[in-house]
Design an enzyme around this catalytic site. Structure first.
Site, PDB file in Angstrom:
ATOM      1  N   GLN A   1      34.525 -26.795-127.536  1.00 29.17           N
ATOM      2  CA  GLN A   1      33.127 -26.763-127.116  1.00 29.17           C
ATOM      3  C   GLN A   1      32.828 -27.935-126.178  1.00 29.17           C
ATOM      4  O   GLN A   1      33.172 -29.086-126.467  1.00 29.17           O
ATOM      5  CB  GLN A   1      32.208 -26.808-128.359  1.00 29.17           C
ATOM      6  CG  GLN A   1      30.730 -26.602-128.052  1.00 29.17           C
ATOM      7  CD  GLN A   1      30.398 -25.211-127.523  1.00 29.17           C
ATOM      8  OE1 GLN A   1      31.086 -24.233-127.821  1.00 29.17           O
ATOM      9  NE2 GLN A   1      29.356 -25.114-126.711  1.00 29.17           N
TER      10      GLN A   1
ATOM     11  N   ASP B   1      37.727 -18.759-123.399  1.00 22.76           N
ATOM     12  CA  ASP B   1      36.572 -19.214-122.609  1.00 22.76           C
ATOM     13  C   ASP B   1      36.764 -18.887-121.118  1.00 22.76           C
ATOM     14  O   ASP B   1      35.804 -18.948-120.350  1.00 22.76           O
ATOM     15  CB  ASP B   1      36.421 -20.736-122.737  1.00 22.76           C
ATOM     16  CG  ASP B   1      35.283 -21.137-123.657  1.00 22.76           C
ATOM     17  OD1 ASP B   1      34.341 -20.355-123.810  1.00 22.76           O
ATOM     18  OD2 ASP B   1      35.351 -22.254-124.209  1.00 22.76           O
TER      19      ASP B   1
ATOM     20  N   LYS C   1      28.723 -18.844-132.839  1.00 21.77           N
ATOM     21  CA  LYS C   1      30.021 -18.213-132.552  1.00 21.77           C
ATOM     22  C   LYS C   1      30.733 -17.857-133.860  1.00 21.77           C
ATOM     23  O   LYS C   1      31.298 -16.774-133.998  1.00 21.77           O
ATOM     24  CB  LYS C   1      30.885 -19.144-131.673  1.00 21.77           C
ATOM     25  CG  LYS C   1      30.361 -19.250-130.240  1.00 21.77           C
ATOM     26  CD  LYS C   1      31.030 -20.343-129.423  1.00 21.77           C
ATOM     27  CE  LYS C   1      30.331 -20.492-128.072  1.00 21.77           C
ATOM     28  NZ  LYS C   1      30.881 -21.576-127.232  1.00 21.77           N
TER      29      LYS C   1
HETATM   30  N1  GUN Z   1      29.291 -25.408-123.441  1.00 20.61           N
HETATM   31  C1  GUN Z   1      28.316 -24.654-122.889  1.00 20.61           C
HETATM   32  N2  GUN Z   1      28.741 -23.373-122.721  1.00 20.61           N
HETATM   33  C2  GUN Z   1      30.010 -23.336-123.176  1.00 20.61           C
HETATM   34  C3  GUN Z   1      30.980 -22.303-123.275  1.00 20.61           C
HETATM   35  O1  GUN Z   1      30.764 -21.142-122.871  1.00 20.61           O
HETATM   36  N3  GUN Z   1      32.175 -22.657-123.818  1.00 20.61           N
HETATM   37  C4  GUN Z   1      32.447 -23.921-124.233  1.00 20.61           C
HETATM   38  N4  GUN Z   1      33.660 -24.161-124.722  1.00 20.61           N
HETATM   39  N5  GUN Z   1      31.577 -24.910-124.149  1.00 20.61           N
HETATM   40  C5  GUN Z   1      30.364 -24.615-123.624  1.00 20.61           C
END
Ligand code: GUN
Length: 294
Positions: free
Chosen positions: A96, A119, A52
């Site tokens: 996350q 998100d 990211k």
């Molecule tokens: N863990 C797995 N996929 C995601 C996501 O799209 N966003 C976040 N914040 N955590 C995750």
């Protein structure tokens, strides 16, 4: 059979975003800024967050990675969320997941200002999505929708079977596939661990979106000739032939299923890269105040 090349499409989209950011900043506008909170050292989460941060640079965004150890308290993490909510330079941020067991993920998600929830996990964004209002759509479902669009795949009136009912993928993608718009307008069936007759249901599907997290679950006998297959699985399977010691395995037995399909996403290089660009797009929208104006 046509391969849906998520890696290629995601590179295209990153270039489109970077071009827009360059135009904005040239005119004196604000450079988008994404922050990510990473708790602990889970291998998968480390990789996702690193990707990211890398994508932010490719899109011309500023990014801030905030790390905390596994033993951070829920209260301290809530304070961190509040700090980011109030930081005017940060347009959007993510925490996350998964979080350590002593922290309530739901409490953390609900503490995030929904206007910075890129998100799309906050109940306000989830609720707005379900009734078709402008919102931040969570990244994986949004990435899947974008693939349908970019490959001009017909979804209207099709039978779409979603395997899995997670809050992150199964539920939102089912909601989007049933919305009265393209891509969507499909007849949606959601199957999960308690579903009876799952194989027979899959055999009736024009589109299968597999998001169970069970490697090679979808086999050729479950797939109708000409079906569209979207594989969301990314299970790490130990593999001594790889430098990392594992490979990513989808939920679909690709070798067997691919010859029967009209379109199929590979793993890796299908849905995964699209998830990250959807987050980038949401961050750009947040920075432009395109969804929530204040
Ligand atoms: N863990 C797995 N996929 C995601 C996501 O799209 N966003 C976040 N914040 N955590 C995750």
């Amino acid at each position: 059979m046509q391969l849906i090349d998520g890696k290629f499409i995601s590179e295209q989209i990153k270039q489109e975003i970077a071009a827009e950011v360059a135009e904005i900043t040239t005119k004196g506008g604000k450079q988008p800024h994404l922050a990510a909170i990473l708790v602990g050292h889970d291998g998968g989460s480390e990789t996702y967050v690193a990707n990211k941060v890398k994508a932010c640079a490719q899109c011309g965004f500023k990014s801030t990675l905030i790390r905390h150890e596994e033993d951070i308290t829920e209260e301290a993490l809530l304070q961190e969320v509040e700090r980011l909510n109030n930081d005017p330079d940060i347009d959007g941020f993510i925490v996350q997941l998964p979080l350590p067991k002593h922290i309530s993920e739901q409490r953390i998600i609900e503490a995030i200002d929904y206007r910075k929830d890129v998100d799309g996990f906050h109940p306000i964004n989830v609720g707005r999505m379900s009734i078709g209002l402008p919102c931040f759509v969570s990244a994986t479902p949004a990435g899947i929708m974008e693939l349908f669009k970019r490959y001009d795949i017909d979804t209207k009136g099709k039978h779409c079977v979603v395997l899995g009912r997670s809050n992150i993928v199964g539920k939102p993608v089912a909601t989007l596939m049933m919305q009265k718009a393209y891509p969507g307008n499909a007849t949606v069936t959601v199957c999960h661990s308690a579903s009876k007759g799952l194989k027979e249901i899959c055999r009736q599907a024009d589109i299968i979106i597999a998001a169970l997290g069970q490697p090679n679950f979808v086999t050729a006998d479950m797939v109708k000739e000409g079906a569209v297959i979207i594989d969301v699985g990314t299970t790490r399977v130990p593999d001594a032939t790889k430098k990392s010691g594992f490979h990513l395995n989808g939920d679909v037995l690709f070798k067997e299923v691919a010859p029967k399909c009209s379109y199929i996403t590979p793993v890796p290089g299908g849905v995964g890269p699209m998830t990250i660009v959807s987050l980038m797009r949401n961050t750009l929208l947040a920075s432009k105040k395109a969804i929530y104006t204040v």
